[in-house]
Design a protein around this motif. Structure first.
Motif, PDB file in Angstrom:
ATOM      1  N   ASP A 169       0.828  -1.206   0.000  1.00 51.53           N
ATOM      2  CA  ASP A 169       0.000   0.000   0.000  1.00 51.53           C
ATOM      3  C   ASP A 169       0.862   1.256   0.000  1.00 51.53           C
ATOM      4  O   ASP A 169       0.619   2.187  -0.750  1.00 51.53           O
ATOM      5  N   HIS A 170       1.864   1.311   0.868  1.00 49.84           N
ATOM      6  CA  HIS A 170       2.800   2.436   0.876  1.00 49.84           C
ATOM      7  C   HIS A 170       4.088   2.033   1.591  1.00 49.84           C
ATOM      8  O   HIS A 170       4.099   1.071   2.354  1.00 49.84           O
ATOM      9  N   CYS A 171       5.168   2.771   1.292  1.00 54.52           N
ATOM     10  CA  CYS A 171       6.474   2.538   1.936  1.00 54.52           C
ATOM     11  C   CYS A 171       6.949   3.860   2.509  1.00 54.52           C
ATOM     12  O   CYS A 171       7.030   4.852   1.786  1.00 54.52           O
ATOM     13  N   VAL A 172       7.305   3.869   3.788  1.00 56.97           N
ATOM     14  CA  VAL A 172       7.627   5.107   4.492  1.00 56.97           C
ATOM     15  C   VAL A 172       9.130   5.226   4.700  1.00 56.97           C
ATOM     16  O   VAL A 172       9.777   4.266   5.122  1.00 56.97           O
ATOM     17  N   GLY A 173       9.665   6.427   4.421  1.00 56.04           N
ATOM     18  CA  GLY A 173      11.076   6.687   4.657  1.00 56.04           C
ATOM     19  C   GLY A 173      11.254   7.631   5.828  1.00 56.04           C
ATOM     20  O   GLY A 173      10.493   8.588   5.992  1.00 56.04           O
ATOM     21  N   GLN A 252      11.356   3.002   6.948  1.00 51.10           N
ATOM     22  CA  GLN A 252      10.871   2.766   8.304  1.00 51.10           C
ATOM     23  C   GLN A 252       9.818   1.667   8.352  1.00 51.10           C
ATOM     24  O   GLN A 252       9.858   0.790   9.192  1.00 51.10           O
ATOM     25  N   HIS A 253       8.800   1.770   7.485  1.00 55.61           N
ATOM     26  CA  HIS A 253       7.813   0.686   7.459  1.00 55.61           C
ATOM     27  C   HIS A 253       7.230   0.479   6.081  1.00 55.61           C
ATOM     28  O   HIS A 253       7.245   1.373   5.250  1.00 55.61           O
ATOM     29  N   ILE A 254       6.777  -0.740   5.869  1.00 62.31           N
ATOM     30  CA  ILE A 254       6.111  -1.129   4.633  1.00 62.31           C
ATOM     31  C   ILE A 254       4.687  -1.487   5.027  1.00 62.31           C
ATOM     32  O   ILE A 254       4.490  -2.311   5.932  1.00 62.31           O
ATOM     33  N   ALA A 255       3.718  -0.826   4.395  1.00 62.40           N
ATOM     34  CA  ALA A 255       2.315  -1.115   4.687  1.00 62.40           C
ATOM     35  C   ALA A 255       1.785  -2.066   3.634  1.00 62.40           C
ATOM     36  O   ALA A 255       1.917  -1.823   2.435  1.00 62.40           O
ATOM     37  N   ILE A 256       1.201  -3.155   4.093  1.00 64.22           N
ATOM     38  CA  ILE A 256       0.699  -4.192   3.195  1.00 64.22           C
ATOM     39  C   ILE A 256      -0.806  -4.285   3.363  1.00 64.22           C
ATOM     40  O   ILE A 256      -1.323  -4.328   4.485  1.00 64.22           O
ATOM     41  N   ILE A 318      -2.959  -1.887  11.723  1.00 65.54           N
ATOM     42  CA  ILE A 318      -2.202  -2.308  12.902  1.00 65.54           C
ATOM     43  C   ILE A 318      -0.729  -2.303  12.532  1.00 65.54           C
ATOM     44  O   ILE A 318      -0.384  -2.468  11.353  1.00 65.54           O
ATOM     45  N   PHE A 319       0.118  -2.090  13.522  1.00 65.72           N
ATOM     46  CA  PHE A 319       1.566  -1.966  13.291  1.00 65.72           C
ATOM     47  C   PHE A 319       2.298  -3.055  14.059  1.00 65.72           C
ATOM     48  O   PHE A 319       2.029  -3.275  15.234  1.00 65.72           O
ATOM     49  N   SER A 320       3.237  -3.705  13.383  1.00 61.33           N
ATOM     50  CA  SER A 320       4.046  -4.721  14.063  1.00 61.33           C
ATOM     51  C   SER A 320       5.070  -4.029  14.945  1.00 61.33           C
ATOM     52  O   SER A 320       5.369  -2.841  14.759  1.00 61.33           O
ATOM     53  N   PHE A 331       6.336  -3.524   9.990  1.00 60.38           N
ATOM     54  CA  PHE A 331       5.267  -3.625   8.988  1.00 60.38           C
ATOM     55  C   PHE A 331       3.971  -3.041   9.521  1.00 60.38           C
ATOM     56  O   PHE A 331       3.704  -3.088  10.721  1.00 60.38           O
ATOM     57  N   GLU A 332       3.193  -2.503   8.604  1.00 59.21           N
ATOM     58  CA  GLU A 332       1.808  -2.104   8.889  1.00 59.21           C
ATOM     59  C   GLU A 332       0.915  -3.029   8.072  1.00 59.21           C
ATOM     60  O   GLU A 332       1.236  -3.334   6.915  1.00 59.21           O
ATOM     61  N   ILE A 333      -0.184  -3.462   8.660  1.00 59.56           N
ATOM     62  CA  ILE A 333      -1.199  -4.198   7.911  1.00 59.56           C
ATOM     63  C   ILE A 333      -2.399  -3.265   7.817  1.00 59.56           C
ATOM     64  O   ILE A 333      -2.830  -2.696   8.833  1.00 59.56           O
TER      65      ILE A 333
HETATM   66 FE   FE2 Z   1       1.831   3.708   7.239  1.00 61.37          FE
END
Ligand code: FE2
Length: 364
Positions: A169-173, A252-256, A318-320, A331-333
């Motif tokens: 869905d998105h990738c955060v830097g 920082q995180h990858i949202a799936i 939700i965030f791991s 990761f974010e789901i």
């Molecule tokens: Fe996010």
């Protein structure tokens, strides 16, 4: 509006440089439900590295490890720990993507090159983005192999069951203090992205930790990159903690995305994935804040899933916890029910939860 000079079909793959790809591949298979679909390494004639390609629906992760010290891969892992090296973008013309972005100021990583095997031809090129992260442009319209030329297909393991993960869905830097606007300018001017949303420290601050964030997206909206920088608070921002342990800017995180977050999160938990917790009191004002939703709020509360609403609909997320010992990547789901935003209504509860974890690590 001017024609999009960098049309992108979607995320092609995300490559991680890791200390031990063989073991990391088992984690993504058994905890997240990815299948290993392709492999390259000594057995396929690659001498300096081993790479495992993991796939679930439209998501493709590549885990790469060095076989010798002193290589670019082993130095990256020594510096950053396991982390994202490449956010690869699927394009129809990798040569044009490279030429257009470099002409606008991108720092080239490597010029277009053709890779061939019995399944056809792939053209790839790459530019640098924040930190040591790369954007690779992958043109695969003349290719029918399992991943890229040189990789051999791996038979699916029937024991591995999907957890319902669908696409990135998105990738955060995370970037250094004062650098967010620099990278937003980069995505706007060099890559032709548009600024979608700005969050300032009034939106995203708790007593201790705050951050600033802007979200950029490409022309068709398939690629969304939020960029965070730390903002000053009483104690150390979560972004500073990341920068201290990743030793610089990075993903920082990858949202799936999933279509059924209750199923997905239930499966991930059962298989050992750990998530951040918000207190039960978070759920008290959800009906007033969010209104009617299809899911049973009691089930969402049981799984500690967060809910937010915008003008277009609502989202569940939700965030791991960090997936490494260094407090870096997580990761974010996310399940979107119309909402195109990022869960601003959850920031406060979320960041208080992150601060509790930071305090446990002695980093607050
Ligand atoms: Fe996010």
């Amino acid at each position: 509006m001017a024609a999009d000079f960098l049309p992108i079909n979607g995320t092609d793959h995300i490559e991680f440089y890791v200390g031990n790809a063989k073991q990391a591949a088992l984690y993504y298979q058994h905890c997240f439900g990815f299948q290993v679909v392709a492999y390259a390494g000594p057995e396929t004639g690659v001498r300096d590295r081993a790479s495992y390609v993991l796939q679930q629906d439209k998501i493709r992760f590549v885990l790469t490890t060095a076989l010798q010290p002193g290589s670019e891969i082993s130095l990256h892992v020594a510096q950053h720990g396991d982390g994202v090296k490449v956010l690869a973008l699927w394009v129809d013309d990798a040569a044009k993507s490279f030429a257009e972005t470099v002409a606008r100021g991108a720092h080239p990583a490597f010029p277009p090159k053709k890779l061939n095997d019995e399944f056809g031809e792939v053209v790839i090129s790459a530019i640098h983005t924040y930190g040591e992260t790369l954007h690779t442009f992958v043109e695969r319209r003349n290719y029918r192999g399992p991943f890229l030329p040189g990789y051999k297909a791996v038979d699916p393991n029937p024991e591995i069951k999907s957890t319902g993960l669908k696409y990135v869905d998105h990738c955060v830097g995370n970037v250094e203090l004062g650098k967010m606007n620099h990278w937003v300018d980069f995505y706007e001017q060099v890559m032709g992205f548009n600024l979608l949303i700005t969050f300032d420290d009034n939106d995203i601050s708790t007593e201790y930790s705050s951050l600033m964030s802007k979200v950029v997206a490409n022309g068709n909206g398939y690629i969304k990159f939020p960029i965070n920088e730390p903002a000053s608070g009483k104690k150390k921002s979560q972004i500073e903690e990341y920068l201290d342990f990743y030793k610089g800017p990075g993903v920082q995180h990858i949202a799936i995305a999933t279509d059924d977050i209750l199923f997905t999160v239930g499966e991930l938990r059962r298989r050992g994935v750990e998530f951040l917790r918000v207190p039960d009191s978070y759920y008290e004002d959800v009906p007033a804040r969010v209104g009617k939703i299809q899911e049973d709020l009691r089930e969402l509360k049981k799984q500690n899933i967060l809910i937010d609403r915008d003008e277009e609909g609502y989202l569940l997320q939700i965030f791991s916890k960090p997936i490494l010992d260094r407090p870096t990547l997580f990761f974010e789901i996310i399940e979107r029910n119309g909402a195109k935003s990022f869960g601003k209504g959850n920031f406060k509860a979320l960041f208080e939860s992150i601060e509790r974890e930071q305090a446990l690590r002695g980093n607050l």
